[in-house]
Enzyme design. Structure first.
Site, PDB file in Angstrom:
ATOM      1  N   LEU A  93      44.741  41.975  27.074  1.00  0.00           N
ATOM      2  CA  LEU A  93      46.018  42.317  27.702  1.00  0.00           C
ATOM      3  C   LEU A  93      47.217  41.911  26.847  1.00  0.00           C
ATOM      4  O   LEU A  93      48.172  42.675  26.711  1.00  0.00           O
ATOM      5  CB  LEU A  93      46.130  41.648  29.082  1.00  0.00           C
ATOM      6  CG  LEU A  93      45.030  41.984  30.081  1.00  0.00           C
ATOM      7  CD1 LEU A  93      45.321  41.347  31.427  1.00  0.00           C
ATOM      8  CD2 LEU A  93      44.831  43.488  30.242  1.00  0.00           C
ATOM      9  N   TYR A 362      41.225  41.427  40.063  1.00  0.00           N
ATOM     10  CA  TYR A 362      42.221  41.648  38.999  1.00  0.00           C
ATOM     11  C   TYR A 362      41.795  42.668  37.948  1.00  0.00           C
ATOM     12  O   TYR A 362      40.643  43.019  37.864  1.00  0.00           O
ATOM     13  CB  TYR A 362      42.741  40.349  38.398  1.00  0.00           C
ATOM     14  CG  TYR A 362      41.821  39.378  37.697  1.00  0.00           C
ATOM     15  CD1 TYR A 362      40.521  39.685  37.316  1.00  0.00           C
ATOM     16  CD2 TYR A 362      42.316  38.114  37.390  1.00  0.00           C
ATOM     17  CE1 TYR A 362      39.736  38.750  36.655  1.00  0.00           C
ATOM     18  CE2 TYR A 362      41.524  37.177  36.725  1.00  0.00           C
ATOM     19  CZ  TYR A 362      40.243  37.506  36.365  1.00  0.00           C
ATOM     20  OH  TYR A 362      39.483  36.581  35.716  1.00  0.00           O
ATOM     21  N   GLU A 363      42.796  43.113  37.213  1.00  0.00           N
ATOM     22  CA  GLU A 363      42.646  44.215  36.246  1.00  0.00           C
ATOM     23  C   GLU A 363      41.984  45.436  36.896  1.00  0.00           C
ATOM     24  O   GLU A 363      41.110  46.086  36.339  1.00  0.00           O
ATOM     25  CB  GLU A 363      41.914  43.729  34.990  1.00  0.00           C
ATOM     26  CG  GLU A 363      42.755  42.647  34.301  1.00  0.00           C
ATOM     27  CD  GLU A 363      42.290  42.295  32.906  1.00  0.00           C
ATOM     28  OE1 GLU A 363      41.825  43.191  32.186  1.00  0.00           O
ATOM     29  OE2 GLU A 363      42.436  41.114  32.544  1.00  0.00           O
ATOM     30  N   GLY A 364      42.489  45.759  38.081  1.00  0.00           N
ATOM     31  CA  GLY A 364      41.970  46.896  38.830  1.00  0.00           C
ATOM     32  C   GLY A 364      40.928  46.438  39.833  1.00  0.00           C
ATOM     33  O   GLY A 364      39.856  45.988  39.453  1.00  0.00           O
ATOM     34  N   GLN A 369      38.686  50.846  40.650  1.00  0.00           N
ATOM     35  CA  GLN A 369      37.615  51.290  39.737  1.00  0.00           C
ATOM     36  C   GLN A 369      36.925  52.530  40.306  1.00  0.00           C
ATOM     37  O   GLN A 369      36.601  53.460  39.576  1.00  0.00           O
ATOM     38  CB  GLN A 369      36.567  50.183  39.501  1.00  0.00           C
ATOM     39  CG  GLN A 369      37.114  48.862  38.992  1.00  0.00           C
ATOM     40  CD  GLN A 369      38.015  48.983  37.788  1.00  0.00           C
ATOM     41  OE1 GLN A 369      37.854  49.866  36.946  1.00  0.00           O
ATOM     42  NE2 GLN A 369      39.014  48.121  37.718  1.00  0.00           N
TER      43      GLN A 369
END
Lengths: 381, 257
Positions: A93, A362-364, A369
Site C-alpha cells: 500500500l 481490511y483491504e476490501g 471481494q
C-alpha cells in the site's frame, strides 16, 4: 505446470521463519497487551531486504517476485500477524503505488528509502463516509499557486504515526464522484498534517492504526501521484496487489494456529488418550490442513500471475476472500480444540483468532471481494 | 586473510527422528538446517573478512542435501563453496570425514580454518581436531572469543570452571561456541546473489583419493530411540500420607533424593 518453490524461495522462507521465531516471538505477548508498535522490527526487516523484495534494484529493491513476498508475509504472520501486516501495508500500500504510478524523481526520492526499509510507508484511502465505497471520499484538495492544499481526514490507517511517507487520496469536486479523486505523496511532518486518535483494536494490536488529519496542509505540486483524477484507478490497482499481502497474512495466521493445534492435540490427554487420537480432532486437523493448502495454492497462483505481468485481480480477490475465511475458521477451531485454555492468554490461539478477524475486513471486505470476483466471472461469459 | 569454514547440513533440532532400519536414520520429510554452531563459524569468518579483507570459502562433505547449508553460507556472505560428494561417502565415520575434508582444504589457500564446536547430529566433535592433526597445525575448540593479528590467533576457550586464553600461530583450526557471536540472517539480496556464486562439487577421484584409503574404520551396529516417556503418576489420598509416599518414591524409584 510447476508446483515446486525455487531454491531462493525456500531459502527466503527459512530465513524469514528464523527471523520471526528469534526476533518477533520474544516480546510478542507484551506488545499485543500494550498495543505497542515495534519500529525496531521494521528496521530489521529493512536491513534484511524484506521491504524491497518486489521492487527493482534501481529503486533500492532486490528484483524479486511476488511469491517470495507472499512467503515473507506468511512466515511473519505465522508468528506475529501485526508484524506481517506492517510489512504488507508498507510494501503493497505505501510503496507499490509510487513504484507503479510515480515519476522517476518521485521513485528516487520516496520509493528508494521505502524499498530499502529506511522509511516506513502508509496509505490513506478510508474515511468515515468512504469505506468499501471509495467514491464517497470527502478529503478535499485545491490547487493554489505551485502547491496543493489538502483538507479532511482519514481513518484506520495502518502504520500511521510511525510512517514517514503517506500516499493519500483526496477529492477535487464531490459532484465528480470517483473521477474527482487524485493521489498525493505526503511526508510526515508537513505543516497541517497531524494524527488523530489511535484505534484500540480487537486484534493485530501491535500494528499501529491512526487517524490522519489534514488542515490546510500544503504540499508541492510535484507530489501529485499519477495524473489528476487518476486517484481512484491508482487505489483500485494498489488494492489488487494488496490483497496478495493480506491473503498471505491470513494464511500465516491459519498456519500458526494449525501448528499450535496439532502440537496441543498430541499432548492433551482426555478420556485416557491424547485428543489427537479422537476422530473428531483428527477430522478437524484434516480440514484445517486441506483448507490451508488450498489457500496457499490460490495465493501463490495470484503471486505468479502478478510476477508474470498477467492480470491477477480476480485471483488475488479469490485468494484474499478464501484465505481470510480459512484463517477465521481455523483459528476458531483451534481455540475450540484447546477448550478453556484456548480462551485464555496462556496460549497463543486466542490472539490468533482475534488477529484473523481483520483479514476478512481490511483491504476490501469479504463482501467486496465477492463483488470483484462476481464482476470478473460475469464479464467472462 | 583466507578463511575456510567447514559447514554441515543436519536435522533441524525439532525434527522427529525415525529409524528406517536399526542401522539407518530416515531423512524422509525431515527439515534440515545448517549446523547451528557452524553458523557462528561462518559469522566469525565474515567479520574477519570485513575487517581484514580476504576470502571466505565454505566446505562441506555430504550428499546434494549439503548444498543447502553451503548456499545458506553463501547467502550470508561467503565467497565460494566446495562440496565433496561421492557415492563412496554415503555412510562415513569421523576418520573418513577428516581425511576427505583435510584433502579438500589442502587444495585451498588458507590462513584459518573455522567450524562449529560440535555437529548437533553425530556430536563427536572429532572432525576439526582430526583435520588439524592431518594438516599438522594447531587446534583450539569451544572458542568464545577470537582475535587474529600478526599471523597469530589469540582465542578464549571455555574450560571446566573457567576460561583459558591461548595463542597459536596461523594457520590453525578454531571451533566456535555459541557465544562467539550472533550469526547474521542471510538477507534477501544475499539469497539472490548466492546462486551466482561458485559452488564446486568434487568427487573422491577429483581429490586424488580412492574409496579404499578413506574407508570408514567403524561400522554402526545399531541405532535405537530413547524409550518413550512414561506417563506421570498421581499420588492420591490423605495429604500427609501421600507426601510421605511421594518422598519414598522419589528416593527408591526416581532416585532423585
Amino acid at each position: 505446470m510447476n508446483f515446486e518453490l525455487t531454491e531462493d524461495q525456500n531459502m527466503m522462507r527459512a530465513m524469514v521463519r528464523k527471523f520471526a521465531e528469534e526476533q518477533c516471538l520474544p516480546g510478542l505477548e507484551e506488545r499485543d497487551e500494550k498495543e505497542e508498535f515495534s519500529r525496531a522490527l521494521f528496521d530489521q526487516m529493512g536491513e534484511l531486504g524484506l521491504t524491497g523484495i518486489v521492487f527493482p534494484e534501481e529503486y533500492g529493491g532486490v528484483d524479486g517476485d511476488y511469491i517470495s513476498y507472499a512467503i515473507a508475509v506468511e512466515e511473519l504472520s505465522r508468528v506475529d500477524a501485526s508484524v506481517g501486516v506492517t510489512l504488507s501495508a508498507h510494501v503493497s500500500l505505501g510503496s507499490y503505488p509510487i513504484y507503479k504510478f510515480g515519476t522517476h524523481e518521485q521513485k528516487l526520492k520516496y520509493l528508494k528509502p521505502l524499498a530499502e526499509g529506511k522509511a516506513l510507508g502508509a496509505f490513506g484511502l478510508t474515511e468515515n463516509m468512504a469505506g468499501s465505497d471509495a467514491s464517497g471520499t470527502r478529503t478535499m484538495y485545491v490547487a493554489d499557486g505551485d502547491s496543493w492544499v489538502i483538507n479532511g481526514s482519514k481513518i484506520f490507517i495502518t502504520n500511521a504515526y510511525y510512517a514517514d511517507t503517506y500516499v493519500v487520496f483526496a477529492q477535487s469536486d464531490r459532484s465528480k464522484g470517483h473521477r474527482g479523486i487524485s493521489a498525493f505523496i505526503i511526508e510526515k511532518g508537513t505543516p497541517g498534517f497531524t494524527f488523530g486518535k489511535k484505534e484500540k483494536k480487537l486484534g493485530i494490536r501491535s500494528s499501529a492504526t491512526y487517524e490522519l488529519v489534514f488542515e490546510d496542509c500544503r504540499i508541492p505540486k510535484e507530489n501529485l501521484l499519477g495524473e489528476e483524477g487518476q486517484g481512484f484507478k491508482i487505489a483500485m490497482k494498489t488494492l489488487d496487489g494488496g490483497r496478495i499481502g493480506i491473503a498471505s497474512q491470513a494464511l500465516g495466521i491459519a498456519q500458526g494456529a494449525y501448528e499450535a493445534g496439532l502440537k496441543y492435540a498430541k499432548e492433551r490427554v482426555q478420556f485416557g488418550k491424547p485428543i489427537a487420537e479422537q476422530q473428531n480432532t483428527q477430522f478437524v486437523l484434516a480440514d484445517m490442513a486441506t483448507q490451508i493448502e488450498a489457500a496457499r495454492l490460490l495465493i501463490y497462483q495470484a503471486g505468479y500471475l502478478d510476477s508474470a505481468g498477467k492480470p491477477f485481480g480476480k485471483q488475488s480477490a479469490m485468494a484474499k476472500l478464501y484465505a481470510s475465511e480459512v484463517a477465521m475458521w481455523v483459528t476458531t477451531k483451534a481455540v475450540q480444540m484447546f477448550g478453556g485454555y484456548g480462551y485464555t492468554r496462556e496460549y497463543p490461539v486466542e490472539r490468533m483468532m482475534r488477529d484473523a478477524k481483520i483479514t476478512e475486513i481490511y483491504e476490501g471486505t469479504s463482501e467486496v471481494q465477492r463483488i470483484v470476483i462476481s464482476a470478473a466471472v460475469l464479464k467472462e461469459f | 586473510m583466507n578463511i575456510v569454514v567447514l559447514v554441515k547440513q543436519v536435522f533441524d533440532t525439532e525434527a522427529k527422528i525415525v529409524l528406517s532400519s536399526n542401522t539407518q536414520i530416515s531423512a524422509d520429510g525431515v527439515t534440515q538446517i545448517m549446523n547451528p554452531y557452524d553458523e557462528n563459524a561462518v559469522e566469525a569468518a565474515l567479520q574477519l573478512k570485513e575487517a581484514q579483507g580476504g576470502e571466505v570459502i565454505v566446505v562441506s562433505m555430504g550428499s546434494q542435501k549439503a548444498v543447502e547449508a553451503l548456499r545458506t553460507a553463501l547467502a550470508m556472505g561467503a565467497d565460494r563453496a566446495v562440496l565433496v560428494d561421492d557415492p563412496a561417502l554415503i555412510e562415513t565415520d569421523e576418520f573418513t570425514a577428516a581425511q576427505v575434508l583435510a584433502k579438500a582444504i589442502s587444495t585451498q589457500n588458507y590462513d584459518l580454518i573455522l567450524s562449529g564446536k560440535v555437529a548437533i547430529d553425530g556430536q563427536s566433535s572429532q572432525v576439526p581436531a582430526r583435520i588439524a592433526e592431518i594438516l599438522g597445525i594447531p587446534h583450539a575448540n569451544v572458542v568464545t572469543k577470537m582475535e587474529i593479528k600478526d599471523g597469530k590467533a589469540e582465542v578464549t576457550r571455555e574450560i571446566d570452571g573457567g576460561i583459558e586464553i591461548i595463542e597459536m600461530p596461523l594457520p590453525a583450526v578454531v571451533t566456535a561456541q555459541k557465544s562467539l557471536n550472533d550469526p547474521r540472517y542471510p538477507s534477501v539480496p544475499g539469497i539472490m546473489k548466492a546462486k551466482k556464486k561458485e559452488l564446486k562439487t568434487l568427487s573422491l577421484a577429483d581429490l586424488g583419493l580412492s574409496a579404499d584409503e578413506v574407508a570408514s574404520k567403524m561400522a554402526v551396529l545399531e541405532y535405537s530411540l530413547p524409550p518413550a516417556r512414561q506417563a506421570g503418576r498421581l499420588v492420591q489420598g490423605d495429604p500427609a500420607q501421600a507426601a510421605s509416599e511421594l518422598a519414598s518414591l522419589l528416593h527408591s524409584e526416581a532416585k532423585v533424593i
